[in-house]
Design a protein around this motif. Sequence first.
Motif: not given
Length: 352
Positions: A27-46
């Motif tokens: 869809h023409g968007l670039h996700l940086d694989p080096v930055a990866g994905a870091r879980r954000l705290s604060g949510g109890l469900s989603n």
Amino acid sequence: MGGDAQPANGDPFALDVAAVAGQLAAHGLHLDPVAGARRLSGGLSNLNYLVSVDGRPAVLRRPPAGELAPGAHDMVREHRILSRLSKAFAPAPDSFFLCTDLSVIGVPFQLMEYREGRVVAGDRLPPELDTPERTAALSREMVATLAALHAVDAAEIGLGEFGKPEGFFARNVGGWEKRGAALALEGTPARRVAEIADWLESHVPEPLAPTLLHSDFKLDNCMLDAGFRIGTVLDWDMGTRGDPMMDLATLTSYWTEPGDPDCMHRLAQMPTVRPGFLTRAEVVEAYAAASRRDVSGFGAWRVLALLKLGIVFIQLHRNWARGAAGDSRYAGFAALGSDILDFTAASTARPI
């Protein structure tokens, strides 16, 4: 959205970055694989992950695993709301991409703008906010924010046909009575649900003109800026369009006062027992002044919101007991829910 980040590595809900990156690239968007994905705290469900898309931070948001409650954790609904509302209501973060292809990560997900801010969770306040002047100001800030949301013209942002506002009160009463019945409650809790539902069915308020609703507006669904103002409102996955009294009633259902029964203190959802916070009656008065709406029918909405709250806590306990979700804190939720139903029945005589 924001919060403290922690690595997703080793997490059973670690994100498949490669699969997401492939979907975004299509869809023409670039996700940086080096930055990866870091879980954000604060949510109890989603589940929320900090990612980098096209060189800027973003939040990938997805529902939890397992069976989902009807109407909750709805990424399609949340994207529909935020992709439009963010243009008219500054506290709403923009949602700029939605994926409903379950072959990618198994659930729908969305990409939202990343925002920084402070979340005040539970019934404790940071010392710098714990002064009567600041808690009074924060009370009014919550009311003003809710009134501003309800002032948005849904039709102007393409949400004029959103939700089902017709018969909103009766449908909610019937829905929560049905959920209570599905729990197969016995003894006092069962009697309380029946009593409260009967009372609500005989105290139907005059409906107000429908507005956009958050459906779970409370302090820990807001992020505060450096000046302790509400800069962002989070968690729109249950948003709809209906009677604005339901949002106000939901807020006050979490609003504990010093003289409340023990169950409301055990609820511990907001720090409103601290000196300076408005009373519930003052919240309703402040909302009436800010919105210029008739709040004379508010009492029935508050009883409905409390009924919902009691049933939700019993349902959370049931889910925990069968190993579906939660931790040891959930062990007391059945008793808490039952006590809230007692408080709800008592509140029919004095809803505020």
